[in-house]
Design a protein around this motif. Structure first.
Motif, PDB file in Angstrom:
ATOM      1  N   ASP A 116     -14.908 -14.989   2.110  1.00 48.41           N
ATOM      2  CA  ASP A 116     -15.585 -16.216   2.627  1.00 48.41           C
ATOM      3  C   ASP A 116     -16.979 -16.220   3.699  1.00 48.41           C
ATOM      4  N   TRP A 117     -16.857 -15.125   4.185  1.00 47.49           N
ATOM      5  CA  TRP A 117     -17.559 -15.348   5.696  1.00 47.49           C
ATOM      6  C   TRP A 117     -18.931 -14.442   5.169  1.00 47.49           C
ATOM      7  N   PHE A 118     -18.719 -13.569   3.889  1.00 46.15           N
ATOM      8  CA  PHE A 118     -19.776 -13.548   2.946  1.00 46.15           C
ATOM      9  C   PHE A 118     -20.837 -14.013   2.548  1.00 46.15           C
ATOM     10  N   GLN A 119     -20.225 -15.175   2.070  1.00 50.25           N
ATOM     11  CA  GLN A 119     -21.208 -16.723   1.259  1.00 50.25           C
ATOM     12  C   GLN A 119     -22.248 -17.197   2.220  1.00 50.25           C
ATOM     13  N   LYS A 120     -22.898 -17.573   1.818  1.00 54.39           N
ATOM     14  CA  LYS A 120     -24.264 -18.162   2.165  1.00 54.39           C
ATOM     15  C   LYS A 120     -23.935 -19.271   2.363  1.00 54.39           C
ATOM     16  N   HIS A 121     -24.759 -19.739   4.169  1.00 55.32           N
ATOM     17  CA  HIS A 121     -24.411 -20.816   4.565  1.00 55.32           C
ATOM     18  C   HIS A 121     -25.318 -22.375   3.751  1.00 55.32           C
ATOM     19  N   THR A 122     -25.109 -23.518   4.329  1.00 56.12           N
ATOM     20  CA  THR A 122     -26.179 -24.536   3.316  1.00 56.12           C
ATOM     21  C   THR A 122     -27.253 -24.048   3.439  1.00 56.12           C
ATOM     22  N   ALA A 123     -28.044 -23.927   4.467  1.00 56.39           N
ATOM     23  CA  ALA A 123     -29.152 -23.971   4.958  1.00 56.39           C
ATOM     24  C   ALA A 123     -30.285 -23.424   4.246  1.00 56.39           C
ATOM     25  N   VAL A 124     -29.132 -22.203   3.658  1.00 55.67           N
ATOM     26  CA  VAL A 124     -30.772 -21.180   2.786  1.00 55.67           C
ATOM     27  C   VAL A 124     -30.595 -21.361   1.284  1.00 55.67           C
ATOM     28  N   SER A 125     -31.287 -21.372   0.597  1.00 54.82           N
ATOM     29  CA  SER A 125     -31.306 -21.552  -1.353  1.00 54.82           C
ATOM     30  C   SER A 125     -30.698 -20.791  -2.207  1.00 54.82           C
ATOM     31  N   LEU A 126     -30.178 -20.666  -2.932  1.00 57.34           N
ATOM     32  CA  LEU A 126     -29.068 -19.392  -3.347  1.00 57.34           C
ATOM     33  C   LEU A 126     -30.613 -18.219  -3.554  1.00 57.34           C
ATOM     34  N   LYS A 131     -32.389 -12.754  -1.493  1.00 60.23           N
ATOM     35  CA  LYS A 131     -33.307 -11.602  -1.244  1.00 60.23           C
ATOM     36  C   LYS A 131     -33.065 -10.912   0.154  1.00 60.23           C
ATOM     37  N   GLU A 132     -32.029 -11.810   0.885  1.00 58.03           N
ATOM     38  CA  GLU A 132     -31.708 -11.815   2.469  1.00 58.03           C
ATOM     39  C   GLU A 132     -30.174 -12.541   2.401  1.00 58.03           C
ATOM     40  N   PRO A 133     -28.991 -10.850   1.967  1.00 55.79           N
ATOM     41  CA  PRO A 133     -27.673 -11.995   2.165  1.00 55.79           C
ATOM     42  C   PRO A 133     -27.253 -11.315   3.623  1.00 55.79           C
ATOM     43  N   HIS A 134     -28.095 -11.332   4.849  1.00 59.65           N
ATOM     44  CA  HIS A 134     -27.394 -11.399   5.836  1.00 59.65           C
ATOM     45  C   HIS A 134     -27.238 -12.798   6.281  1.00 59.65           C
ATOM     46  N   ARG A 135     -27.892 -13.778   5.560  1.00 59.93           N
ATOM     47  CA  ARG A 135     -28.076 -15.237   5.724  1.00 59.93           C
ATOM     48  C   ARG A 135     -26.844 -16.567   4.972  1.00 59.93           C
ATOM     49  N   VAL A 140     -24.327 -17.416  10.624  1.00 58.82           N
ATOM     50  CA  VAL A 140     -24.261 -18.891  12.226  1.00 58.82           C
ATOM     51  C   VAL A 140     -23.482 -18.658  12.402  1.00 58.82           C
ATOM     52  N   LEU A 141     -22.050 -17.468  12.795  1.00 57.53           N
ATOM     53  CA  LEU A 141     -20.609 -17.394  13.711  1.00 57.53           C
ATOM     54  C   LEU A 141     -21.553 -16.799  15.070  1.00 57.53           C
ATOM     55  N   LEU A 142     -22.251 -15.293  14.901  1.00 55.91           N
ATOM     56  CA  LEU A 142     -22.681 -14.472  15.258  1.00 55.91           C
ATOM     57  C   LEU A 142     -23.450 -15.504  16.732  1.00 55.91           C
ATOM     58  N   SER A 143     -24.466 -15.763  15.887  1.00 58.58           N
ATOM     59  CA  SER A 143     -26.322 -17.081  16.640  1.00 58.58           C
ATOM     60  C   SER A 143     -25.014 -18.064  17.510  1.00 58.58           C
ATOM     61  N   ARG A 144     -24.071 -18.799  16.678  1.00 59.62           N
ATOM     62  CA  ARG A 144     -23.614 -20.182  17.381  1.00 59.62           C
ATOM     63  C   ARG A 144     -22.645 -19.379  18.654  1.00 59.62           C
ATOM     64  N   THR A 145     -22.456 -18.205  18.304  1.00 60.82           N
ATOM     65  CA  THR A 145     -21.344 -17.646  19.924  1.00 60.82           C
ATOM     66  C   THR A 145     -22.638 -16.787  20.499  1.00 60.82           C
TER      67      THR A 145
ATOM     68  N   MET B   1     -26.876  -5.207  -0.758  1.00 57.07           N
ATOM     69  CA  MET B   1     -26.546  -4.139   0.437  1.00 57.07           C
ATOM     70  C   MET B   1     -25.083  -3.667   0.440  1.00 57.07           C
ATOM     71  N   GLN B   2     -24.377  -3.086   0.715  1.00 54.46           N
ATOM     72  CA  GLN B   2     -23.060  -2.968   1.259  1.00 54.46           C
ATOM     73  C   GLN B   2     -23.152  -3.811   2.512  1.00 54.46           C
ATOM     74  N   GLN B   3     -21.567  -4.886   2.188  1.00 56.69           N
ATOM     75  CA  GLN B   3     -21.044  -5.646   3.385  1.00 56.69           C
ATOM     76  C   GLN B   3     -21.281  -5.671   4.890  1.00 56.69           C
ATOM     77  N   LYS B   4     -20.399  -3.666   4.695  1.00 58.89           N
ATOM     78  CA  LYS B   4     -20.316  -3.842   5.768  1.00 58.89           C
ATOM     79  C   LYS B   4     -21.676  -2.768   6.787  1.00 58.89           C
ATOM     80  N   ASN B   5     -23.094  -2.302   5.896  1.00 57.72           N
ATOM     81  CA  ASN B   5     -24.148  -2.284   6.042  1.00 57.72           C
ATOM     82  C   ASN B   5     -25.026  -3.618   6.931  1.00 57.72           C
ATOM     83  N   LEU B   6     -24.795  -4.793   5.964  1.00 59.21           N
ATOM     84  CA  LEU B   6     -25.214  -5.754   6.175  1.00 59.21           C
ATOM     85  C   LEU B   6     -24.996  -6.769   7.470  1.00 59.21           C
TER      86      LEU B   6
END
Lengths: 159, 159
Positions: A116-126, A131-135, A140-145, B1-6
């Motif tokens: 679930d943590w690897f799913q997109k947040h709601t401010a990014v389009s599908l 293209k940017e699966p780190h979003r 969000v958790l990291l940046s808010r920490t 991209m692999q989740q760990k790499n991500l």
């Protein structure tokens, strides 16, 4: 423990550590101390309390976990600066917002599985997310920490 | 991209974003501004510059990536507070230490593979690491990213 689980644990540990430290500072500061500026001409503790409460409340919809509980905070504590002249809610209310927002997040976080943590947040389009699966939620958790830490460093100046 | 790499990418992105923002603030502040306290009676910008340089320099051995380049900074900027009375190095030297420490880390980080980040850091024993596998290099990266943020929030008060 699987490395992915480990990473979620590390990120959550970091989040809860910052929440805990910030709680301690807010408990330590009475309302009069919170009304002071962290440095002359800069934000007051009250503004930072409202700002953190508003930003954490907004994480609920950003993470796709529900609706904001205190949508009125955004105008005063996110869209406008401390000296906007806008009336601010009572400090006791802001303290409740802060605690409630974090408790709601904690309950939701505990129910999320690793994937679930690897799913997109709601401010990014599908399409953008593909293209940017780190979003994702974890980002969000990291940046808010990191966001808490930056303001906690300032709040510590009031103690 | 692999989740760990991500995840490694997300953690490194967060680190470099904090470094970049802090660099901008240090570039924006001249030496006279850096000599000021972030709030009355609190740390000066100079102390925070030396402190961040010392902590980042110490990350090199902590991550098992080599020796400190500026071991003398620890006494003044980590073990003792700003008003210790200990003589401080020149600000220009501290600026160089800060940049050099970060450049050394960046070079090492770029050479680490995904699995390397899950290896233990040097301040934890092997038996303890086996029980607590989150005490790895990546956790150092996360906690030091949060550490920068807390002081960057304070340094922003000088701008």
């Amino acid at each position: 423990m699987q490395q992915k689980n480990l990473l979620i644990k590390m990120a959550l540990d970091a989040w809860f550590a910052q929440i805990s430290r910030t709680n301690k500072v807010f408990q330590q500061l009475d309302d009069e101390q919170l009304k002071k500026e962290v440095s002359p001409g800069k934000n007051t503790g009250v503004y930072l309390l409202g700002h953190l409460a508003a930003v954490h409340d907004a994480m609920v919809p950003l993470l796709g976990l529900g609706e904001k509980a205190f949508p009125e905070l955004e105008e005063v504590f996110v869209k406008n600066p401390d000296k906007s002249g806008l009336p601010k809610p009572a400090i006791s209310y802001l303290r409740t917002c802060w605690t409630t927002a974090n408790n709601r997040l904690e309950t939701s976080f505990m129910a999320l599985g690793v994937e679930d943590w690897f799913q997109k947040h709601t401010a990014v389009s599908l399409p953008d997310f593909e293209k940017e699966p780190h979003r994702n939620r974890l980002n969000v958790l990291l940046s808010r920490t990191i966001h808490i830490a930056s303001h906690l460093g300032q709040l510590n100046l009031l103690t």
